[in-house]
Write a protein that holds these residues in place. Structure first.
Motif, PDB file in Angstrom:
ATOM      1  N   PHE A  93      23.698  38.295  -4.297  1.00  0.00           N
ATOM      2  CA  PHE A  93      23.758  36.859  -4.564  1.00  0.00           C
ATOM      3  C   PHE A  93      22.851  36.170  -3.547  1.00  0.00           C
ATOM      4  CE2 PHE A  93      26.988  37.660  -1.402  1.00  0.00           C
ATOM      5  CZ  PHE A  93      26.933  36.558  -0.547  1.00  0.00           C
ATOM      6  N   THR A  94      22.700  34.870  -3.643  1.00  0.00           N
ATOM      7  CA  THR A  94      21.839  34.135  -2.718  1.00  0.00           C
ATOM      8  C   THR A  94      22.606  33.000  -2.058  1.00  0.00           C
ATOM      9  OG1 THR A  94      20.994  32.467  -4.261  1.00  0.00           O
ATOM     10  CG2 THR A  94      19.878  34.612  -4.244  1.00  0.00           C
ATOM     11  N   VAL A  95      22.116  32.595  -0.895  1.00  0.00           N
ATOM     12  CA  VAL A  95      22.617  31.422  -0.180  1.00  0.00           C
ATOM     13  C   VAL A  95      21.440  30.490   0.037  1.00  0.00           C
ATOM     14  CG1 VAL A  95      23.780  30.577   1.897  1.00  0.00           C
ATOM     15  CG2 VAL A  95      24.279  32.870   1.045  1.00  0.00           C
ATOM     16  N   TYR A  96      21.663  29.198  -0.163  1.00  0.00           N
ATOM     17  CA  TYR A  96      20.604  28.241   0.145  1.00  0.00           C
ATOM     18  C   TYR A  96      21.245  27.012   0.776  1.00  0.00           C
ATOM     19  CZ  TYR A  96      16.426  25.391  -0.124  1.00  0.00           C
ATOM     20  OH  TYR A  96      15.346  24.621   0.210  1.00  0.00           O
ATOM     21  N   ASN A  97      21.006  26.836   2.059  1.00  0.00           N
ATOM     22  CA  ASN A  97      21.591  25.723   2.789  1.00  0.00           C
ATOM     23  C   ASN A  97      20.502  24.737   3.194  1.00  0.00           C
ATOM     24  OD1 ASN A  97      23.663  24.241   3.933  1.00  0.00           O
ATOM     25  ND2 ASN A  97      23.414  25.192   5.936  1.00  0.00           N
ATOM     26  N   SER A  98      20.883  23.467   3.334  1.00  0.00           N
ATOM     27  CA  SER A  98      19.921  22.445   3.722  1.00  0.00           C
ATOM     28  C   SER A  98      20.672  21.145   3.982  1.00  0.00           C
ATOM     29  CB  SER A  98      18.891  22.219   2.608  1.00  0.00           C
ATOM     30  OG  SER A  98      18.012  21.164   2.935  1.00  0.00           O
ATOM     31  N   TYR A  99      20.113  20.335   4.871  1.00  0.00           N
ATOM     32  CA  TYR A  99      20.669  19.000   5.081  1.00  0.00           C
ATOM     33  C   TYR A  99      20.249  18.039   3.969  1.00  0.00           C
ATOM     34  CZ  TYR A  99      22.613  19.745   9.748  1.00  0.00           C
ATOM     35  OH  TYR A  99      23.389  20.171  10.808  1.00  0.00           O
ATOM     36  N   TYR A 100      19.081  18.298   3.367  1.00  0.00           N
ATOM     37  CA  TYR A 100      18.611  17.400   2.307  1.00  0.00           C
ATOM     38  C   TYR A 100      17.463  18.075   1.577  1.00  0.00           C
ATOM     39  CZ  TYR A 100      18.286  12.830   0.065  1.00  0.00           C
ATOM     40  OH  TYR A 100      18.360  11.796  -0.847  1.00  0.00           O
ATOM     41  N   GLU A 101      17.404  17.883   0.239  1.00  0.00           N
ATOM     42  CA  GLU A 101      16.346  18.504  -0.562  1.00  0.00           C
ATOM     43  C   GLU A 101      15.850  17.554  -1.644  1.00  0.00           C
ATOM     44  OE1 GLU A 101      14.689  21.438  -0.332  1.00  0.00           O
ATOM     45  OE2 GLU A 101      15.746  21.726   1.557  1.00  0.00           O
ATOM     46  N   GLY A 102      14.553  17.730  -1.968  1.00  0.00           N
ATOM     47  CA  GLY A 102      13.997  17.015  -3.113  1.00  0.00           C
ATOM     48  C   GLY A 102      14.277  17.732  -4.419  1.00  0.00           C
ATOM     49  N   TRP A 103      14.385  19.082  -4.355  1.00  0.00           N
ATOM     50  CA  TRP A 103      14.775  19.853  -5.535  1.00  0.00           C
ATOM     51  C   TRP A 103      15.629  21.058  -5.122  1.00  0.00           C
ATOM     52  CZ3 TRP A 103      15.736  19.691 -10.446  1.00  0.00           C
ATOM     53  CH2 TRP A 103      15.892  20.877 -11.179  1.00  0.00           C
ATOM     54  N   GLY A 104      15.019  22.078  -4.552  1.00  0.00           N
ATOM     55  CA  GLY A 104      15.733  23.304  -4.203  1.00  0.00           C
ATOM     56  C   GLY A 104      15.237  24.470  -5.020  1.00  0.00           C
ATOM     57  N   LEU A 105      13.941  24.798  -4.841  1.00  0.00           N
ATOM     58  CA  LEU A 105      13.309  25.827  -5.664  1.00  0.00           C
ATOM     59  C   LEU A 105      13.980  27.195  -5.541  1.00  0.00           C
ATOM     60  CD1 LEU A 105      10.931  25.797  -7.650  1.00  0.00           C
ATOM     61  CD2 LEU A 105       9.481  26.651  -5.807  1.00  0.00           C
ATOM     62  N   PRO A 106      14.455  27.625  -4.367  1.00  0.00           N
ATOM     63  CA  PRO A 106      15.116  28.937  -4.295  1.00  0.00           C
ATOM     64  C   PRO A 106      16.353  29.049  -5.183  1.00  0.00           C
ATOM     65  CG  PRO A 106      14.429  28.259  -2.106  1.00  0.00           C
ATOM     66  CD  PRO A 106      14.223  27.081  -3.010  1.00  0.00           C
ATOM     67  N   ILE A 107      17.002  27.943  -5.498  1.00  0.00           N
ATOM     68  CA  ILE A 107      18.139  28.003  -6.426  1.00  0.00           C
ATOM     69  C   ILE A 107      17.641  28.338  -7.826  1.00  0.00           C
ATOM     70  CG2 ILE A 107      19.985  26.655  -7.492  1.00  0.00           C
ATOM     71  CD1 ILE A 107      20.240  25.113  -4.920  1.00  0.00           C
ATOM     72  N   THR A 108      16.568  27.676  -8.237  1.00  0.00           N
ATOM     73  CA  THR A 108      15.972  27.977  -9.543  1.00  0.00           C
ATOM     74  C   THR A 108      15.497  29.421  -9.594  1.00  0.00           C
ATOM     75  OG1 THR A 108      15.254  25.684  -9.749  1.00  0.00           O
ATOM     76  CG2 THR A 108      14.188  27.292 -11.175  1.00  0.00           C
ATOM     77  N   GLU A 109      14.877  29.891  -8.526  1.00  0.00           N
ATOM     78  CA  GLU A 109      14.380  31.263  -8.492  1.00  0.00           C
ATOM     79  C   GLU A 109      15.533  32.258  -8.593  1.00  0.00           C
ATOM     80  OE1 GLU A 109      10.350  30.555  -5.808  1.00  0.00           O
ATOM     81  OE2 GLU A 109      12.229  31.069  -4.814  1.00  0.00           O
ATOM     82  N   ALA A 110      16.630  31.980  -7.884  1.00  0.00           N
ATOM     83  CA  ALA A 110      17.789  32.872  -7.956  1.00  0.00           C
ATOM     84  C   ALA A 110      18.332  32.943  -9.369  1.00  0.00           C
ATOM     85  CB  ALA A 110      18.873  32.401  -6.985  1.00  0.00           C
ATOM     86  N   MET A 111      18.476  31.798 -10.024  1.00  0.00           N
ATOM     87  CA  MET A 111      19.034  31.782 -11.384  1.00  0.00           C
ATOM     88  C   MET A 111      18.098  32.449 -12.375  1.00  0.00           C
ATOM     89  SD  MET A 111      21.163  28.204 -11.650  1.00  0.00           S
ATOM     90  CE  MET A 111      19.760  27.141 -11.543  1.00  0.00           C
ATOM     91  N   ALA A 112      16.786  32.367 -12.121  1.00  0.00           N
ATOM     92  CA  ALA A 112      15.840  33.051 -13.001  1.00  0.00           C
ATOM     93  C   ALA A 112      16.080  34.557 -12.984  1.00  0.00           C
ATOM     94  CB  ALA A 112      14.401  32.750 -12.570  1.00  0.00           C
ATOM     95  N   HIS A 113      16.572  35.055 -11.870  1.00  0.00           N
ATOM     96  CA  HIS A 113      16.877  36.487 -11.749  1.00  0.00           C
ATOM     97  C   HIS A 113      18.342  36.786 -12.044  1.00  0.00           C
ATOM     98  CE1 HIS A 113      13.003  37.849  -9.960  1.00  0.00           C
ATOM     99  NE2 HIS A 113      12.933  36.596  -9.575  1.00  0.00           N
ATOM    100  N   GLY A 114      19.063  35.785 -12.551  1.00  0.00           N
ATOM    101  CA  GLY A 114      20.457  35.993 -12.930  1.00  0.00           C
ATOM    102  C   GLY A 114      21.420  36.051 -11.760  1.00  0.00           C
ATOM    103  N   LYS A 115      21.035  35.515 -10.594  1.00  0.00           N
ATOM    104  CA  LYS A 115      21.858  35.632  -9.400  1.00  0.00           C
ATOM    105  C   LYS A 115      22.561  34.314  -9.065  1.00  0.00           C
ATOM    106  CE  LYS A 115      20.760  39.812  -9.335  1.00  0.00           C
ATOM    107  NZ  LYS A 115      20.030  40.560  -8.338  1.00  0.00           N
TER     108      LYS A 115
END
Length: 803
Positions: free
Chosen positions: A523-545
């Motif tokens: 699975f993946t973790v993506y932490n941040s104080y603030y984001e304009g989008w969050g590309l690693p979340i999209t990338e993770a979901m593209a791989h079904g994670k």
């Protein structure tokens, strides 16, 4: 496609022998395992990127597996390598036909005929679809006709068959062909060579087409210092690579350019060289690899030595990255806006430096504040990557220009990262050597900086290890280089041996390696104080994670229903969510099913098409020059220096925007030098201000020698006042210029003529420049505005000019 490379790796982490890959792919194709064959063909192309027939085979398998859009993308990639192959044009036409893109299908079939007049299949398809060239051609207003051929697609064949001897029908004999066939052949030129993709020849109807110029300046600048892309670079690579590899938009002439501060001009970018550089970036991580350095430097030389870009009247300059680090970008932009009516549309990825400046470098915040202050004065419209970013941008612009209603469009970055560019050259997955065979791990993709808050994630991992033991907690693989303000997280890592053993840092990872890491992680973790989008979340979901991420800003748009959210900055809640994902396999499986159902991304082609459609719509909005958006405030002291503020400021933006023409150097912290010759200030005045006598105060700095300067004031192209000012060496001076009424003029143009200027190199000074007069600031007011005059004069020392 899954991009699972596990079956294509040797034991040392390198890709398997390409001939073995090809044999396996052919076997799967024979067995009608289309998806498996396509994956193996893709792996082969990763090592042999010039093997365009195999790219075509990959496209065939994708088409057979029910993925015509992906198949078309591969055909178009092959077309860049084999633009003269008629059969490839047939395949492109078939894919367009399956997708319902009938006009594009007809163009491809016609191109196949033009390339190979003896190809009976090409003639048959072109004859059957010739009416689609008009039925589905875009109207002048941009709409397409919806009429379909009366006969079914397979039966819609014209009555005229291909002649027995087609070899006689060269271009010079086109008049001997059947009328429809001659028109068909002449209507569509052959596919352009890959070398010319960045600068296609304009057709006869180019006057009605929009020239869309993609500004790739910051991407090329990034490649000068790095090879592996971060978020904004990845977005640009996805969009630009699709724009380069796919067929041209009927409504827009697509070009590529890069800005050079040295001559305040954009220069054309070679499409083939740019494509090769993007492919090399995707396939490797070593910034010193000879192939990478050679390709990068070769493209840089081509751009630097190319003539200035020739903007068509009314062109759109689309900046998908950023331009806040380039000196005098907006001054160069104003020049082409005034001369060619160029519209500027930036892509706003986030307002992070204004929302959470404490997590950014001070210089970045200052650069961004200056850029954003100028944005409202120069942008024709905005593209934003999320509703959250659009709200932030509107709020910030509203503080500067409350009356400005800048048109904007949201372009979600929910795009599949896979297949952005085929890797080039020998490709190894050396990053995977850090992993144990078959081990389960979590993946965190982000620059190690305070905004990504690795400290919170590291603390959560440490608590999980102490609570459940190392055997039950997967290792955390962190992909990303070290950034700013990362000391706290790295200190914790250094001082906690048990955490050290359970965290893997991978600072340089190629796109191919990253895809393999996404595919293999639990699975993946993506932490941040603030984001304009969050590309690693999209990338993770593209791989079904599954992605575990905080619930705030645009992350809820990127994650939608598929992400697992925790309370921002809450260590207990993050631990609880991680425990559930790690220890409750049924929960994770159920959430993965949600990802497959709700988190499926679209293609970069779809994102590109949406962007181009949005730009076409924005281009139809009326243009508004700077002086219609904001005017100088009478009595306001405007400083010409490079402001170091951390918030956007309209007065600073206006002080910069009034510098017009090529005879200025970039602003410095004290002020700005002219280049000698005639430097111009273009002062937008409030309505009716010029009806009365005005007083202009100029704060000037002399060059290192005694000099004089002629100041001419013009309005509506008529010079109505002229002064000669004597500058005293080593002393800044303020001059007071009384101006008669200029009537209805709303622009006061002030020309500072320093003659040939002072050659500092000739004076044995280390600065090689030739400079004229320095400008520190200015103020303009009505002559009878005693309060404004007094407020300004109390702090000044003056010299009296000779009229």
């Amino acid at each position: 496609m899954s991009n699972d490379f596990s079956d294509t790796l040797d034991s040392d982490g390198t890709l398997a022998d390409p001939d073995a890959l090809l044999a396996q792919a052919d076997q799967k194709r024979t067995a009608r395992d289309w998806t498996g064959a396509a994956e193996l063909y893709a792996a082969f192309v990763g090592q042999r990127p010039d093997a365009w027939p195999i790219i075509v085979q990959q496209g065939h398998c994708l088409k057979e597996s029910g993925q015509p859009a992906e198949a078309l993308a591969r055909y178009l990639a092959a077309e860049a390598l084999a633009p003269e192959d008629a059969d490839l044009q047939l395949q492109i036409g078939h894919a367009h036909k399956i997708l319902g893109e009938l006009h594009k299908a007809a163009l491809a079939y016609a191109r196949a005929v033009a390339l190979d007049p003896g190809n009976a299949n090409a003639w048959r398809e072109a004859s059957a679809t010739s009416e689609w060239l008009t039925l589905h051609a875009p109207r002048p207003g941009g709409e397409a006709l919806d009429a379909e051929p009366e006969e079914p697609l397979d039966a819609a064949i014209n009555d005229f068959p291909p002649p027995d001897d087609l070899s006689a029908y060269g271009p010079e004999a086109a008049t001997d062909m059947p009328e429809d066939a001659a028109l068909l052949t002449l209507a569509v030129p052959p596919a352009p060579e890959a070398e010319a993709m960045a600068a296609p020849a304009a057709p006869e109807s180019a006057g009605t087409r929009l020239q869309l110029v993609l500004d790739v300046t910051d991407l090329l600048d990034y490649f000068n210092g790095a090879r592996t892309p971060t978020g904004i670079q990845r977005v640009q690579m996805g969009i630009v690579s699709r724009a380069l590899s796919e067929s041209a938009d009927a409504e827009a002439e697509l070009r590529f350019a890069a800005y050079d501060p040295a001559d305040l001009a954009w220069h054309p970018v070679d499409g083939a060289g740019f494509t090769a550089l993007v492919a090399l970036s995707a396939g490797g991580s070593d910034p010193e690899e000879p192939a990478w350095v050679k390709a990068r430097d070769s493209l840089s030389r081509k751009v630097a030595t190319a003539p200035a870009f020739d903007f068509a009247p009314g062109a759109v300059l689309l900046n998908l990255g950023n331009s806040w680090g380039f000196p005098d970008y907006f001054r160069a932009l104003r020049a082409v806006q005034q001369s060619q009516g160029v519209r500027y549309i930036p892509f706003v990825h986030d307002c992070v430096p204004l929302i959470v400046p404490e997590h950014c470098l001070l210089t970045l915040v200052q650069d961004y504040a200056r850029w954003f202050g100028a944005l409202g004065l120069h942008a024709h419209g905005l593209l934003c990557n999320s509703e959250n970013t659009l709200r932030d941008a509107r709020q910030q612009l509203g503080r500067l220009l409350p009356a400005l209603d800048l048109p904007a469009r949201v372009i979600r970055l929910d795009a599949d990262p896979r297949g952005v560019a085929a890797p080039t050259g020998s490709t190894t997955l050396s990053a995977l050597r850090a992993l144990r065979p078959g081990e389960s791990f979590a993946l965190f993709v982000a620059t190690i900086e305070s905004r990504k808050d690795h400290l919170l994630v590291f603390n959560a991992w440490l608590q999980l290890l102490r609570r459940h033991g190392a055997a039950k907690v997967p290792r955390l693989v962190c992909v990303g280089k070290e950034g700013w303000h990362a000391e706290a997280a790295l200190n914790l890592l250094r001082n906690a041996p048990e955490l050290q053993r359970h965290v893997v840092l991978l600072p340089r990872v190629s796109d191919l390696e990253l895809a393999a890491l996404y595919e293999r992680c639990a699975f993946t973790v993506y932490n941040s104080y603030y984001e304009g989008w969050g590309l690693p979340i999209t990338e993770a979901m593209a791989h079904g994670k599954v992605a575990v991420t905080p619930r705030h800003s645009a992350l809820v748009e990127a994650g939608g229903e598929a992400a697992v959210y925790f309370t921002p900055q809450s260590l207990p809640d993050l631990q609880e969510k991680l425990e559930r994902v790690i220890l409750d396999r049924e929960f994770r499986a159920a959430q993965e099913a949600v990802v497959r159902d709700k988190g499926k991304p679209r293609s970069w082609s779809a994102v590109k098409d949406e962007i181009f459609a949005a730009v076409s719509a924005l281009a139809r909005e009326p243009a508004r020059p700077v002086e219609q958006r904001a005017t100088l405030r009478l009595g306001q002291h405007y400083r010409a220096r490079r402001m170091m503020r951390t918030r956007p400021d309209l007065q600073s933006a206006l002080a910069d925007a009034v510098r017009d023409g090529p005879h200025w150097y970039p602003a410095e912290e004290w002020g700005v030098w002219t280049k000698g010759g005639t430097a111009t200030l273009r002062l937008p005045l409030p309505e009716g201000a010029a009806d009365a006598p005005l007083r202009l105060y100029l704060q000037l700095r002399p060059p290192p020698v005694e000099a004089s300067i002629v100041v001419r004031c013009t309005a509506a192209e008529n010079t109505f006042s002229q002064f000669e000012l004597d500058l005293e060496t080593g002393r800044d001076s303020t001059f007071m210029l009384d101006l008669p009424p200029a009537g209805a003029a709303n622009i006061l143009q002030v020309e500072l003529d320093s003659g040939s200027g002072t050659d500092l190199a000739a004076m044995s000074l280390p600065d090689p420049r030739c400079i004229g007069t320095g400008l520190l600031g200015f103020m303009i007011c009505r002559q009878d505005d005693h309060a404004a005059r007094l407020a300004f004069l109390e702090q000044q020392s003056f010299c009296q000019p000779t009229a």
